[in-house]
Motif scaffolding. Structure first.
Motif, PDB file in Angstrom:
ATOM      1  N   ASN A  34       0.828  -1.214   0.000  1.00 52.39           N
ATOM      2  CA  ASN A  34       0.000   0.000   0.000  1.00 52.39           C
ATOM      3  C   ASN A  34       0.860   1.262   0.000  1.00 52.39           C
ATOM      4  O   ASN A  34       0.472   2.299   0.533  1.00 52.39           O
ATOM      5  CB  ASN A  34      -0.923  -0.010   1.216  1.00 52.39           C
ATOM      6  N   SER A  37      -0.628   4.727  -1.372  1.00 54.79           N
ATOM      7  CA  SER A  37      -1.857   5.300  -0.832  1.00 54.79           C
ATOM      8  C   SER A  37      -1.617   6.713  -0.310  1.00 54.79           C
ATOM      9  O   SER A  37      -0.598   6.995   0.324  1.00 54.79           O
ATOM     10  CB  SER A  37      -2.394   4.426   0.301  1.00 54.79           C
ATOM     11  N   ILE A 137     -16.199  -1.586   5.616  1.00 54.16           N
ATOM     12  CA  ILE A 137     -15.463  -0.353   5.351  1.00 54.16           C
ATOM     13  C   ILE A 137     -15.918   0.718   6.335  1.00 54.16           C
ATOM     14  O   ILE A 137     -16.819   0.508   7.135  1.00 54.16           O
ATOM     15  CB  ILE A 137     -15.659   0.117   3.891  1.00 54.16           C
ATOM     16  N   GLN A 169     -13.200   6.569  -1.111  1.00 57.36           N
ATOM     17  CA  GLN A 169     -12.106   5.613  -1.260  1.00 57.36           C
ATOM     18  C   GLN A 169     -12.329   4.650  -2.430  1.00 57.36           C
ATOM     19  O   GLN A 169     -13.449   4.246  -2.716  1.00 57.36           O
ATOM     20  CB  GLN A 169     -11.960   4.785   0.018  1.00 57.36           C
ATOM     21  N   TYR A 171     -10.847   0.862  -3.169  1.00 57.26           N
ATOM     22  CA  TYR A 171     -10.189  -0.209  -2.432  1.00 57.26           C
ATOM     23  C   TYR A 171      -9.848  -1.378  -3.354  1.00 57.26           C
ATOM     24  O   TYR A 171     -10.591  -1.683  -4.289  1.00 57.26           O
ATOM     25  CB  TYR A 171     -11.100  -0.772  -1.338  1.00 57.26           C
ATOM     26  N   LYS A 180      -7.682  -5.589   3.163  1.00 59.35           N
ATOM     27  CA  LYS A 180      -7.346  -4.518   2.234  1.00 59.35           C
ATOM     28  C   LYS A 180      -5.909  -4.677   1.761  1.00 59.35           C
ATOM     29  O   LYS A 180      -5.002  -4.872   2.561  1.00 59.35           O
ATOM     30  CB  LYS A 180      -7.519  -3.163   2.920  1.00 59.35           C
ATOM     31  N   ASN A 183      -5.492   1.130  -0.982  1.00 56.36           N
ATOM     32  CA  ASN A 183      -6.601   2.077  -1.050  1.00 56.36           C
ATOM     33  C   ASN A 183      -6.071   3.427  -1.508  1.00 56.36           C
ATOM     34  O   ASN A 183      -4.867   3.702  -1.422  1.00 56.36           O
ATOM     35  CB  ASN A 183      -7.305   2.223   0.299  1.00 56.36           C
ATOM     36  N   LYS A 185      -7.576   7.700  -1.704  1.00 61.21           N
ATOM     37  CA  LYS A 185      -8.668   8.630  -1.455  1.00 61.21           C
ATOM     38  C   LYS A 185      -8.838   9.558  -2.651  1.00 61.21           C
ATOM     39  O   LYS A 185      -7.922  10.289  -3.021  1.00 61.21           O
ATOM     40  CB  LYS A 185      -8.406   9.442  -0.187  1.00 61.21           C
TER      41      LYS A 185
END
Length: 416
Positions: A34, A37, A137, A169, A171, A180, A183, A185
């Motif tokens: 991730n 992110s 979530i 979001q 995902y 997860k 992700n 935003k």
């Protein structure tokens, strides 16, 4: 002494099983998975993800019997035996969801992946409805609107399953565990269309923006803006281009590997065309259905390489197209009209076929089964034979209050 040791061992095993079924996690925020992110750290209860494990997905699960799986307007998932049409099992989400909005489910290897309209994503056994995992979530029962997840089809690529939410979001979850993986935003909370994927890229509209990511890692590639015009349509994608329609009167083809430069654009006949989910990409042809300011519905076929018009057909009623799909040489669907809603076109030239209408209004998607078109009405499971033009009606008890404000969604799964 031996009995005491045995009892202790059994007790420990039971505790382990119980703990496994109740394990909660915040998802996988490992920097290796991730690292791209822009929103890795949860700063409020509404951002936290919880995953509950029930049993392992092994990857070799099989469909044991022929079933119809229906996502109803009240948000419940129900299965029916394909032969008898008797109800087999029912799943109801536990987060107070009471509708389906425009969500669908996805089935892979006897695993049913589905989402509520608020916060729950589940993996269930298609044979008996039992859960493998459930991920929640960051939206709890005190939701700020009656839905948070809308228009999501849960596409799967490799080991990942993808979902966009109105909590801003996008995902990627591990399809085996529900954890997860990455992700990101987005700028706006208007994620009412499912992301689309090709071999390497994930692309999604977000109000006046379109985003592109590397699908397996979440690495952002580009973000293109369109002024104040929302890109409210189901996108389509191939190896080179992504196709999106605006809320007003434009259709765009974007070059995926050239920072979303516009390959071509097409302007519809009227200033405001509702295209919404009514888009299809099939080889060198991009099809869409547009309601032209409440006057008439047009079906349009464009050359997907250059945007040139191939054909345009006006339907015989003034209602919006509600469902739109393609099979072999046919474009078919139905409008919101109470009568004369079902239509079939020749996909090569757009000529509309003369067909008899079903005896009840279509309330579901139209699913292809053994070369026939199948759909649900208030009272029947209906099969339409394309060659003979004849209908077969079978009584089915959906056992819920009919509300056709949102479509039912169903699929047929066969034993393997």
């Amino acid at each position: 002494m031996k009995n005491k040791v045995l009892l202790t061992t059994i007790f420990t095993a039971l505790i382990s099983v119980f703990t496994f079924a109740q394990t909660m996690s915040l998802g996988s925020d490992d920097t290796e998975t991730n690292q791209y992110s822009n929103d890795q750290v949860a700063t409020s209860i509404k951002e936290i993800l919880n995953t509950t494990y029930h049993k392992d997905i092994l990857g070799d699960e099989k469909v044991e019997k022929d079933l119809i799986i229906v996502l109803k307007n009240d948000g419940q998932l129900t299965s029916y035996d394909l032969e008898s049409l008797d109800q087999k099992w029912n799943i109801q989400f536990t987060d107070s969801s009471n509708n389906k909005m425009n969500n669908r489910f996805n089935i892979e290897n006897a695993i049913l992946y589905a989402t509520s309209t608020q916060k729950e994503i589940i993996a269930a056994n298609v044979n008996d409805g039992s859960l493998y995992w459930k991920t929640e979530i960051g939206m709890h029962n005190e939701v700020e609107r009656r839905y948070d997840i809308n228009g999501q089809h849960l596409p799967i690529q490799g080991n990942l399953i993808f979902l966009a939410s109105n909590n801003k979001q996008i995902y990627a979850f591990n399809k085996f565990t529900g954890d997860k993986v990455w992700n990101y935003k987005l700028q706006f909370p208007y994620n009412n269309y499912t992301p689309v994927l090709n071999k390497d890229n994930l692309v999604i509209p977000n109000a006046p923006y379109v985003y592109s990511f590397k699908s397996q890692t979440g690495q952002p590639i580009w973000q293109r803006g369109f002024g104040n015009t929302p890109m409210y349509s189901l996108m389509q994608i191939n190896d080179k281009k992504a196709y999106v329609a605006s809320e007003s009167n434009k259709v765009y083809a974007l070059n995926i590997n050239d920072m979303a430069s516009i390959a071509w654009e097409y302007e519809t006949e009227y200033n405001y065309a509702t295209i919404d989910n009514n888009t299809i990409l099939d080889g060198d042809t991009y099809y869409f259905a547009a309601d032209t300011e409440g006057k008439i519905s047009n079906i349009v076929a464009l050359n997907s390489n250059n945007g040139e018009l191939i054909w345009k057909t006006s339907l015989n009623n003034e209602e919006e197209v509600r469902y739109f799909s393609k099979y072999n040489n046919y474009i078919f669907g139905f409008t919101k009209a109470d009568t004369n809603a079902f239509f079939i076109l020749n996909s090569s030239d757009g000529k509309q076929l003369k067909i008899n209408q079903p005896k009840e209004k279509i309330l579901s998607n139209i699913f292809i089964s053994e070369g026939n078109l199948t759909f649900l009405t208030k009272s029947y499971f209906v099969t339409y034979n394309l060659k003979s033009g004849k209908y077969v009606y079978r009584d089915i008890k959906l056992e819920y209050e009919i509300n056709d404000a949102f479509n039912l969604y169903f699929e047929i799964v066969k034993a393997n």
